[in-house]
Design a protein around this motif. Structure first.
Motif, PDB file in Angstrom:
ATOM      1  N   THR A 265       0.845  -1.187   0.000  1.00 29.96           N
ATOM      2  CA  THR A 265       0.000   0.000   0.000  1.00 29.96           C
ATOM      3  C   THR A 265       0.881   1.239   0.000  1.00 29.96           C
ATOM      4  O   THR A 265       1.889   1.292   0.709  1.00 29.96           O
ATOM      5  CB  THR A 265      -0.960   0.015   1.207  1.00 29.96           C
ATOM      6  OG1 THR A 265      -1.737   1.217   1.186  1.00 29.96           O
ATOM      7  CG2 THR A 265      -0.210  -0.062   2.526  1.00 29.96           C
ATOM      8  N   THR A 267       0.911   5.549   0.183  1.00 31.09           N
ATOM      9  CA  THR A 267       0.216   6.791   0.524  1.00 31.09           C
ATOM     10  C   THR A 267       1.039   7.976   0.045  1.00 31.09           C
ATOM     11  O   THR A 267       2.246   8.029   0.282  1.00 31.09           O
ATOM     12  CB  THR A 267      -0.019   6.901   2.041  1.00 31.09           C
ATOM     13  OG1 THR A 267      -0.870   5.832   2.465  1.00 31.09           O
ATOM     14  CG2 THR A 267      -0.663   8.235   2.404  1.00 31.09           C
ATOM     15  N   ASP A 282      -4.326  13.135   1.965  1.00 32.24           N
ATOM     16  CA  ASP A 282      -3.583  11.956   1.534  1.00 32.24           C
ATOM     17  C   ASP A 282      -4.306  11.206   0.422  1.00 32.24           C
ATOM     18  O   ASP A 282      -5.545  11.130   0.400  1.00 32.24           O
ATOM     19  CB  ASP A 282      -3.353  11.014   2.711  1.00 32.24           C
ATOM     20  CG  ASP A 282      -2.411  11.609   3.749  1.00 32.24           C
ATOM     21  OD1 ASP A 282      -1.781  12.630   3.445  1.00 32.24           O
ATOM     22  OD2 ASP A 282      -2.316  11.030   4.852  1.00 32.24           O
ATOM     23  N   THR A 284      -4.280   7.364  -1.231  1.00 33.28           N
ATOM     24  CA  THR A 284      -3.830   6.017  -0.888  1.00 33.28           C
ATOM     25  C   THR A 284      -4.276   5.014  -1.935  1.00 33.28           C
ATOM     26  O   THR A 284      -5.416   5.049  -2.401  1.00 33.28           O
ATOM     27  CB  THR A 284      -4.365   5.584   0.487  1.00 33.28           C
ATOM     28  OG1 THR A 284      -3.902   6.504   1.487  1.00 33.28           O
ATOM     29  CG2 THR A 284      -3.884   4.187   0.846  1.00 33.28           C
TER      30      THR A 284
END
Length: 388
Positions: A265, A267, A282, A284
């Protein structure tokens, strides 16, 4: 182009001269360093069954195919003097044309698991990216590997551990070749193999990379199971300040069978501009893959510092056959921003002959969305490879 022709001629001459049981060519001892020469040449072909987007790299040529030299890697390596090792690598293919690993390693006390590296090297994230390129399970690496793997950068790295566990920390800047990847940052990776014996391995690990985004814009995009095609999903993230990626990784080996999986993942930290039409907050995105490999001819794998090592053919004249299946997925959508997502099922067969040759054939079924439109092409990929 002249350099490319010279590269291929040198590679062919080296293969002919090299003994079949040895993958590298010893040159000489220079200044107390045992110098050897290695290389890797990969030629790829892709056939597209297009749906919405024409995946052909040159849509105007009227063909639904792409052919090209994927890699033409030339590598000098040295062992010594003492506990020093060094490497100087360059990819002379038209799609590469860049420096590879170019660094010096010092092994404390001669311990292979306790060392310092200075120069350009692969950063400690993405198990598949850290694995040997010549032994890729599939022609195209998984979506998350190409999207989130930091790859090679200039910097310093320290590794400590044993055959069963390891911890790596690094600090890095830009890529050695100018006008390529840049943005300074740091990385951490740790892994443990509670089961680690011949033909029986279970490994699990965790990685984290945090880096600056130079230029305030980062582009996230991905090709569908092809290293030469058009990108099926693509987005520019504006007002980007920093980026961090967290990864989980694991593989399991039982005799000729291997299961491998990764989740990552990313961000992107964005700064507020105060303008209504400028995004903030943010962003993501994440993805994963799961793959299964079977060595039909019975060979197994090893654990090389948290990456699977592919064994050579037990019968070099007969070669080694592999069958593989992979499912991978990536999702770039986040809130109101919907640049796309993609899921791919790939079935593949690999044939290793002696120590130097490998043939690969993959069939991939893609399910994707691009700007809210479904796009479901299929891709056949083939690769011929030789290395020494």
């Amino acid at each position: 182009m002249k350099l490319l022709h010279c590269t291929l001629a040198l590679a062919v001459a080296t293969i002919i001269a090299a003994p079949a049981a040895k993958a590298e060519v010893a040159i000489d001892v220079v200044g107390g360093s045992e110098v050897s020469f290695e290389g890797l040449v990969q030629a790829d072909g892709y056939w597209y069954d297009n749906d919405q987007l024409n995946l052909d790299a040159d849509p105007g040529d009227g063909d639904d195919t792409d052919f090209g030299l994927r890699r033409a890697e030339l590598v000098l390596k040295g062992k010594g003097p003492g506990n020093i090792e060094w490497v100087l690598g360059y990819d002379a293919s038209t799609s590469g044309n860049k420096f590879l690993d170019t660094n010096i390693k010092y092994k404390f006390g001669g311990d292979k698991n306790n060392y310092l590296v200075l120069g350009q090297f692969k950063q400690p994230n993405s198990m598949e990216e850290l694995s040997s390129t010549k032994n890729n399970d599939f022609i195209s690496k998984a979506l998350i590997t190409n999207l989130y793997g930091t790859g090679r950068r200039l910097g310093a790295s320290y590794n400590y551990g044993s055959d069963d566990w390891q911890v790596t920390a690094s600090y890095f800047g830009r890529e050695l070749t100018r006008d390529l990847n840049h943005g300074s940052g740091y990385g951490l990776r740790g892994g443990w193999a509670p089961l680690n014996e011949s033909g029986k391995i279970f490994y699990m690990g965790l990685s984290y990379v945090n880096r600056d985004v130079d230029g305030d814009t980062i582009r996230l995009r991905s090709r569908p199971a092809s290293d030469l095609s058009q990108r099926l999903i693509d987005t520019n993230i504006r007002n980007a300040d920093r980026l961090w990626t967290t990864g989980l990784e694991s593989f399991f080996v039982s005799g000729p069978f291997k299961l491998q999986a990764e989740y990552m993942t990313t961000t992107v930290d964005r700064y507020e501009t105060g303008f209504a039409d400028e995004p903030g907050g943010d962003y993501t995105t994440d993805g994963y893959y799961v793959s299964a490999l079977w060595n039909v001819t019975g060979e197994t794998w090893s654990n090389k510092a948290g990456t699977p090592g592919t064994a050579g053919a037990e019968n070099p004249a007969g070669g080694m056959w592999q069958l593989g299946l992979r499912y991978d997925s990536v999702d770039l959508n986040d809130g109101v921003e919907q640049p796309g997502k993609m899921d791919i099922v790939t079935a593949g067969v690999n044939y290793y002959w002696r120590q130097n040759f490998k043939l690969m054939l993959d069939y991939s079924m893609i399910s994707g969305t691009r700007n809210g439109v479904n796009d479901d092409p299929n891709v056949i990929g083939a690769r011929a490879q030789f290395y020494w």
